[in-house]
Design a protein around this motif. Structure first.
Motif, mmCIF file in Angstrom:
data_model
loop_
_atom_site.group_PDB
_atom_site.id
_atom_site.type_symbol
_atom_site.label_atom_id
_atom_site.label_comp_id
_atom_site.label_asym_id
_atom_site.label_seq_id
_atom_site.Cartn_x
_atom_site.Cartn_y
_atom_site.Cartn_z
ATOM 1 N N ARG A 8 16.952 14.164 102.904
ATOM 2 C CA ARG A 8 15.671 14.475 102.385
ATOM 3 C C ARG A 8 16.267 13.424 100.291
ATOM 4 O O ARG A 8 16.656 12.728 100.392
ATOM 5 N N HIS A 9 17.101 14.603 100.212
ATOM 6 C CA HIS A 9 17.547 14.800 98.789
ATOM 7 C C HIS A 9 19.059 13.644 99.273
ATOM 8 O O HIS A 9 19.215 13.300 98.168
ATOM 9 N N LYS A 10 19.937 13.263 100.404
ATOM 10 C CA LYS A 10 21.145 12.757 100.638
ATOM 11 C C LYS A 10 19.997 10.811 99.820
ATOM 12 O O LYS A 10 20.784 10.331 99.547
ATOM 13 N N LEU A 11 18.729 11.346 100.929
ATOM 14 C CA LEU A 11 18.685 9.697 101.445
ATOM 15 C C LEU A 11 18.316 9.433 99.196
ATOM 16 O O LEU A 11 18.276 7.925 99.310
ATOM 17 N N LEU A 12 17.373 9.868 98.859
ATOM 18 C CA LEU A 12 17.322 10.242 97.151
ATOM 19 C C LEU A 12 18.030 9.840 96.718
ATOM 20 O O LEU A 12 18.663 9.327 95.850
ATOM 21 N N PHE A 13 19.733 10.448 96.891
ATOM 22 C CA PHE A 13 20.527 10.083 95.869
ATOM 23 C C PHE A 13 21.580 9.025 96.350
ATOM 24 O O PHE A 13 21.347 7.719 95.510
ATOM 25 N N TYR A 14 20.999 8.476 98.209
ATOM 26 C CA TYR A 14 21.847 7.066 97.885
ATOM 27 C C TYR A 14 21.570 6.349 97.640
ATOM 28 O O TYR A 14 21.764 4.818 98.035
ATOM 29 N N TYR A 15 19.996 6.284 97.791
ATOM 30 C CA TYR A 15 19.207 4.670 97.255
ATOM 31 C C TYR A 15 18.930 4.724 95.919
ATOM 32 O O TYR A 15 18.959 3.542 95.605
ATOM 33 N N THR A 323 11.521 6.200 98.688
ATOM 34 C CA THR A 323 12.611 7.038 99.701
ATOM 35 C C THR A 323 12.053 8.424 100.034
ATOM 36 O O THR A 323 11.723 9.008 100.881
ATOM 37 N N PHE A 324 11.016 8.892 98.910
ATOM 38 C CA PHE A 324 10.616 10.142 99.657
ATOM 39 C C PHE A 324 9.546 10.250 100.789
ATOM 40 O O PHE A 324 9.280 11.129 102.317
ATOM 41 N N LYS A 325 8.809 8.843 100.938
ATOM 42 C CA LYS A 325 7.802 8.938 102.007
ATOM 43 C C LYS A 325 8.780 8.206 103.290
ATOM 44 O O LYS A 325 8.484 8.838 104.555
ATOM 45 N N ILE A 326 10.045 7.161 103.649
ATOM 46 C CA ILE A 326 10.507 7.466 104.326
ATOM 47 C C ILE A 326 11.321 8.650 104.897
ATOM 48 O O ILE A 326 12.071 8.763 106.424
ATOM 49 N N SER A 329 9.618 11.165 107.134
ATOM 50 C CA SER A 329 9.308 10.581 108.240
ATOM 51 C C SER A 329 10.397 10.901 109.108
ATOM 52 O O SER A 329 10.266 10.699 110.269
ATOM 53 N N ILE A 330 11.563 10.597 108.415
ATOM 54 C CA ILE A 330 12.950 10.856 109.340
ATOM 55 C C ILE A 330 13.419 12.564 110.086
ATOM 56 O O ILE A 330 13.766 12.788 110.843
ATOM 57 N N THR A 331 13.283 12.641 108.668
ATOM 58 C CA THR A 331 13.789 14.181 108.363
ATOM 59 C C THR A 331 12.857 15.814 109.310
ATOM 60 O O THR A 331 13.517 15.969 110.372
ATOM 61 N N MET A 338 17.660 19.099 116.255
ATOM 62 C CA MET A 338 18.714 20.094 116.174
ATOM 63 C C MET A 338 18.032 21.615 116.829
ATOM 64 O O MET A 338 19.005 21.738 117.166
ATOM 65 N N GLU A 339 16.936 21.934 116.128
ATOM 66 C CA GLU A 339 16.625 22.792 116.952
ATOM 67 C C GLU A 339 16.860 23.275 118.683
ATOM 68 O O GLU A 339 17.382 24.281 119.678
#
Length: 730
Positions: A8-15, A323-326, A329-331, A338-339
């Motif tokens: 989520r933070h990566k998407l925010l940063f990269y976007y 970005t927060f919305k997307i 929905s992905i993470t 992952m579990e």
């Protein structure tokens, strides 16, 4: 730095970074393109204006000078016409009228050194301030001929006075006075034109040139005085305080180009940045230019800058919200996946995910389920494949060890090449024979150990390898690392890779140097034995038989004197002894063909030709180089037998009518030729006859080369050639 950061933070940063860079690059590109376009338009407009002003001023100057010269010419024409009228009215004689006209013309100067002169239609100078030129024929000058043809008009040319070292550019205006046949020419040097120019003729035309809001044109001289300027005309700009005098001085120094400087017009409080293009008029030592304030052209850029900042802020707010919305929905589905992977990593391949959608995340869940199914199958199959591969690798390792052991234990040198001829391996025997270490040659070609004269057969071997054929044993020579030449028998074959493509070759180089040396020694021993027997026959048996023949001849004479019956028998004995002597000489000559001949090999070859022609009626001739002397009796003997064998084959098998033998030397080689005009050698039999085999062997023994060329019904050419050595010279 983002290894432990959430998606989520990566998407925010990269976007944010992506949109920031994209918008920055896009807006910067638009801004730069707009700015460059505006600047180019500004500079283009100023440059074009400067060029226009330059052309306007130069044209106006030319017209002004032309008008000045024409006015002077027409004024003097009126004076001459008035004097001519006085002559017609009887007030003056014609001579007096012409003399007054000359004084009037010569009393005037045009500028500093310009003057008025007259020519007649023949090109003769009739009026001129320099008396040395009077009555001079100047019709040879092209501009004079143009004057005589035009009779009236403006002309520019180069002229050198008698007291001057070089010619100078000049202009004139000419009018023809027909009654006296005078061409009145008012002339001036171009360098003095600026003193004749009337600026009022074109001042307003220059001041009318406008561009932008406040852009204007100007003209100033080389001292900085404004000749034409909307506000500073007649002022020396360099002396006015508060003006950018250093930039104006730079304009006077450069004379052509562009400059940006700060300028404050009279009545203004602050200076502003200004752009100026300027050009130099060399004939008048003037500078013309066009200048304008830069701020008048950059107004659109400020509007674009404001619009860019507002658009950037609005776009970034939208991007952050989206970005927060997307990211959410992905993470969330990824966290669940992952579990599952964490549990599967412990060996539980029965785990499955619920498929709740058909988008990429739903497909990812389906792929996870399919992956887990295949992973269970692969796990069992992989164990079996690992076991099989381990067994295959062990077998391959054992095979390679056996192969390397055989190679390293081989007594003959063995080399492995790739298809480009580079060494990939050679065994210890190669280093023992030739001296090179594998590290020196690995990945390189071994062209340097092939003697130059052995390249023909080497290239044939290379061709055979590249064609994938087996290389039969071929005798040739190779260098060692120390430069020693070794005789070798080369054989080999190409090998293929797993795709059945040619991958390289294995070549065996058997060292036969010692074998050939021993073989030659044996042949030399045989030749020495033959020569010894031949010498004994010639030096011992033949004299002995001759002595016996002499005694029998004496016996015959004695019997004849005594009228004995043994005369006929004694005569028969003498005849048989003579035949025995001839046969002994022949045997001696055959056993020692060269040593027994006083003049060596060439005499022996000439004797072969003579005997062949005498015995067979076939035309046989020999030609040799008299300067060529071969003192090595063994070499001469082998060459002799080669010729003898070739001639015998031609006589017996070719049906030839002519045989030519020649021995000659060219550069570093000697050449032996045996040529016949017979039916040639059958392709199936070529090289299989015992005679040809013996010839080839003798050629190898003496280190020579053999070429046999044969065509049906065209005869056979046998060519033996070898390098000259010290034993061939006295």
């Amino acid at each position: 730095m983002f290894a432990g950061t959430r998606i989520r933070h990566k998407l925010l940063f990269y976007y944010s970074l992506l949109f920031t860079l994209s918008l920055s690059i896009g807006f910067a590109t638009v801004y730069v393109i707009t700015r460059d376009t505006i600047e180019k338009n500004i500079e283009s407009e100023l440059h074009n204006t400067s060029t226009t002003i330059y052309n306007l001023v130069t044209t106006s100057l030319t017209v002004s000078i032309k008008n000045y010269l024409r006015s002077a010419a027409e004024k003097n024409l009126q004076i001459i016409e008035s004097l001519y009228l006085d002559y017609q009215n009887g007030l003056l004689t014609e001579q007096e009228a012409k003399e007054r006209a000359r004084r009037v013309l010569l009393s005037q100067t045009i500028g500093e050194s310009g003057y008025i002169y007259c020519l007649n239609s023949s090109g003769i100078v009739v009026v001129h301030p320099q008396k040395t030129l009077l009555q001079t024929d100047v019709s040879e000058y092209s501009f004079v001929r143009d004057l005589l043809v035009k009779e009236r008009g403006y002309l520019e040319y180069d002229w050198k006075n008698p007291d001057e070292k070089k010619s100078r550019p000049k202009a004139l205006y000419m009018i023809h006075f027909k009654p006296w046949d005078w061409f009145i020419s008012v002339s001036s040097y171009r360098e003095e034109f600026k003193g004749l120019v009337n600026v009022d003729d074109f001042r307003q035309s220059v001041l009318d040139v406008k561009f932008g809001k406040t852009g204007y044109a100007f003209v100033m001289n080389n001292e900085g005085k404004a000749i034409i300027h909307p506000k500073l005309e007649g002022v020396n700009i360099l002396t006015v305080e508060g003006l950018p005098n250093e930039y104006l001085a730079s304009i006077l120094e450069q004379k052509n180009g562009r400059v940006v400087y700060s300028w404050r017009n009279p009545g203004e409080t602050e200076p502003r940045s200004k752009l100026c293009y300027f050009s130099y008029i060399e004939d008048y030592d003037w500078i013309v230019g066009a200048a304008s304030y830069q701020e008048e052209f950059y107004g659109p850029l400020r509007t674009i800058r404001t619009l860019v900042v507002v658009t950037f802020i609005i776009t970034m707010l939208l991007v952050l919200t989206l970005t927060f919305k997307i990211s959410d929905s992905i993470t969330s589905p990824l966290r669940n996946l992952m579990e599952k992977f964490t549990s599967a990593s412990k060996g539980d391949f029965s785990l499955r995910m619920a498929v709740s959608s058909k988008d990429e995340l739903g497909q990812l869940a389906m792929f996870f389920n399919r992956f887990m199914e295949q992973l269970g199958d692969y796990s069992s199959n992989l164990k079996q494949q690992i076991q099989v591969r381990q067994e295959a690798e062990n077998s391959l390792r054992e095979s390679e060890e056996r192969y390397r052991s055989v190679m390293e234990a081989a007594a003959d040198p063995i080399v492995i090449y790739d298809m480009e001829g580079r060494v990939t391996y050679f065994n210890p025997a190669f280093r023992t024979v030739f001296g090179w270490r594998l590290e020196e040659c690995l990945g390189k070609k071994l062209d340097h150990f092939v003697p130059r004269e052995n390249w023909p057969e080497t290239e044939l071997m290379i061709t055979a390898i590249r064609q994938g054929t087996v290389l039969p044993a071929t005798e040739t020579k190779r260098y060692t690392k120390t430069g020693e030449i070794r005789n070798v028998s080369i054989s080999g074959a190409a090998f293929r890779d797993h795709l059945h493509q040619l991958a390289g070759s294995v070549v065996i180089l058997r060292d036969i140097t010692e074998t050939k040396r021993l073989t030659r020694q044996l042949m030399d021993i045989g030749d020495n034995v033959r020569q010894t027997i031949g010498q004994d026959l010639h030096d011992d048996l033949c004299p002995h038989l001759i002595g016996i023949g002499g005694l029998v001849s004496a016996l015959k004479t004695t019997i004849k004197k005594n009228n004995g019956d043994g005369e006929r028998l004694a005569e028969k004995i003498v005849e048989l002894i003579g035949e025995a002597t001839s046969k002994a000489r022949g045997l001696a000559r055959g056993l020692c063909p060269v040593h027994l001949v006083a003049y060596g090999l060439q005499s022996a070859l000439n004797e072969i030709a003579d005997k062949t022609q005498l015995a067979t009626n076939i035309h046989c001739s020999f030609s040799g180089d008299p300067s060529l002397k071969i003192h090595d009796n063994t070499l001469a003997t082998h060459l002799y037998y080669i010729v003898q064998e070739a001639v015998n084959n031609a006589v017996k098998h070719s049906g030839a009518s002519s045989i030519d033998i020649s021995l000659e030397q060219k550069d570093e080689y000697i050449h032996l030729w045996i040529i016949d005009d017979g039916r040639g050698i059958d392709d199936k039999q070529q090289g299989k006859g015992i005679g040809l085999q013996i010839m080839k062997y003798r050629v190898l023994v003496i280190g020579a080369f053999l070429e046999i060329t044969s065509q049906s019904e065209s005869g056979t050419i046998i060519h033996v050639f070898m390098k000259k050595s010290e034993s061939m010279h006295p």
